[in-house]
Design a protein around this motif. Structure first.
Motif, PDB file in Angstrom:
ATOM      1  N   GLY A 152       0.781  -1.216   0.000  1.00  0.00           N
ATOM      2  CA  GLY A 152       0.000   0.000   0.000  1.00  0.00           C
ATOM      3  C   GLY A 152       0.817   1.273   0.000  1.00  0.00           C
ATOM      4  N   SER A 153       0.105   2.370   0.062  1.00  0.00           N
ATOM      5  CA  SER A 153       0.737   3.687   0.024  1.00  0.00           C
ATOM      6  C   SER A 153      -0.116   4.671   0.804  1.00  0.00           C
ATOM      7  CB  SER A 153       0.888   4.149  -1.427  1.00  0.00           C
ATOM      8  OG  SER A 153       1.219   5.518  -1.497  1.00  0.00           O
ATOM      9  N   ARG A 154       0.552   5.575   1.500  1.00  0.00           N
ATOM     10  CA  ARG A 154      -0.167   6.569   2.305  1.00  0.00           C
ATOM     11  C   ARG A 154      -1.052   7.470   1.431  1.00  0.00           C
ATOM     12  NH1 ARG A 154       1.231   8.710   7.360  1.00  0.00           N
ATOM     13  NH2 ARG A 154       3.329   7.821   7.210  1.00  0.00           N
ATOM     14  N   SER A 155      -0.650   7.696   0.169  1.00  0.00           N
ATOM     15  CA  SER A 155      -1.381   8.626  -0.688  1.00  0.00           C
ATOM     16  C   SER A 155      -1.850   7.977  -1.991  1.00  0.00           C
ATOM     17  CB  SER A 155      -0.494   9.837  -1.017  1.00  0.00           C
ATOM     18  OG  SER A 155       0.706   9.409  -1.657  1.00  0.00           O
ATOM     19  N   GLY A 156      -1.983   6.646  -1.998  1.00  0.00           N
ATOM     20  CA  GLY A 156      -2.399   5.944  -3.199  1.00  0.00           C
ATOM     21  C   GLY A 156      -3.902   5.847  -3.333  1.00  0.00           C
TER      22      GLY A 156
END
Length: 344
Positions: free
Chosen positions: A117-121
């Motif tokens: 995952g990604s904090r801003s995805g």
């Protein structure tokens, strides 16, 4: 592997000290009307050092057998009292899919392909990132509970990377008759946990949007067995009906696909042995004409199947696992229906 119990564990901004049991809601996003969506978590901490195990379900929102399994696990007071280490129970990861009774997220992404995952995805990427940071990275072991996808059902089984010694040890200890050596998939929770050197098992059993007693019991029994194996609970608190158990690791598996469109009449059930060229089902038209037999490619055990009678050419119909001795596996599956005796 154990974690010191001298410090609090912080999840969702809430501190959980040793010996405490708390419920936490991890904020992930809001709906259109600004309703806050949270991942529900219950944390049970022992007073003695030990492993930190997460048990999760509904990473696909319609896979609800695991939710009921976790409910029953949390109700086992005699087993959970005096545990060593920490149990982190997450009954619903994909809260968006769960509320809509669907497998995916609102943007049709599969959450189990969004890790780490990604904090801003994307929404899936952000949920995956939060779950890794808040749960997985605080744990030493993990178990993720699944069912078959819509209109498919699975024999209770463990999927794991058996090339890893510790993961294989736990897969065999779970106690279901069939272990499928399954490669790690990019973007999966299992892949992300492996990258953090966290042994993790994936349990499969039953079908979506159904509670199935046999599947729930087998999952619960397996989780308790793992907790005992890694030293979280006392063997004396587990009362298993004494029966011989043997676990078999599949050499490989494959799907048999529909050779023609039509309606399918299934001839075999989950857990049965099928021989090469044996008829698994029959496809015909609306008048029962144009009958086409669906045959096995190899001798093996039926570990999954399509439950929807209406099929198109190329649809996956039967999932067959192959073993050194499929007859012995079939016999083991047949008496796997024993119950787990637990004194509460």
């Amino acid at each position: 592997m154990s974690i010191s119990m001298t410090n609090d564990i912080v999840i969702g901004g809430i501190s959980i000290p040793p010996g405490a049991r708390k419920r936490v809601g991890i904020k992930v996003a809001k709906l259109y009307d600004y309703t806050e969506m949270t991942i529900p978590v219950e944390v049970l901490r022992g007073k003695k050092d030990g492993p930190v195990l997460f048990v999760s379900a509904a990473i696909h929102g319609d896979e609800i057998n695991g939710i009921e399994t976790i409910k029953r696990l949390l109700a086992r007071k005699s087993i959970l009292s005096g545990i060593r280490g920490t149990l982190i129970a997450v009954p619903i990861i994909n809260v968006f899919g769960f509320h809509q009774k669907i497998r995916y997220l609102p943007d049709r992404r599969d959450l189990n392909r969004c890790f780490p995952g990604s904090r801003s995805g994307s929404l899936g990427g952000q949920i995956a990132y939060i779950f890794m940071e808040e749960i997985v990275e605080k744990c030493t072991h993990g178990i993720d509970l699944h069912t078959g996808s819509m209109h498919r059902t699975n024999l209770p089984q463990i999927r794991a990377s058996t090339d890893d010694f510790e993961t294989k040890r736990l897969a065999l200890a779970f106690g279901v008759p069939v272990v499928l050596n399954s490669n790690l998939r990019d973007g999966s929770l299992r892949q992300a946990a492996a990258d953090k050197n966290i042994p993790m098992l994936l349990f499969e059993g039953g079908e979506a949007l159904r509670y199935e007693e046999k599947v729930i019991r087998s999952a619960l029994r397996g989780i308790i067995s793992i907790m005992n194996t890694i030293g979280m609970i006392d063997q004396k608190k587990i009362n298993l009906r004494p029966r011989k158990k043997e676990v078999f690791v599949a050499r490989s598996s494959h799907w048999i696909r529909a050779p023609h469109s039509g309606s399918l009449r299934i001839r075999k059930r989950l857990g049965t042995m099928v021989k090469k060229d044996e008829i698994l089902g029959v496809i015909s038209d609306a008048f029962g004409q144009g009958r086409i037999n669906v045959r096995a490619r190899e001798t093996g055990i039926v570990i999954g199947m399509n439950m929807l009678p209406l099929v198109n050419n190329g649809d996956a119909l039967f999932h067959i696992a192959t073993f050194e001795n499929s007859k012995v596996v079939e016999e083991q599956v047949e008496f796997f229906d024993e119950t787990l005796e637990i004194d509460d």
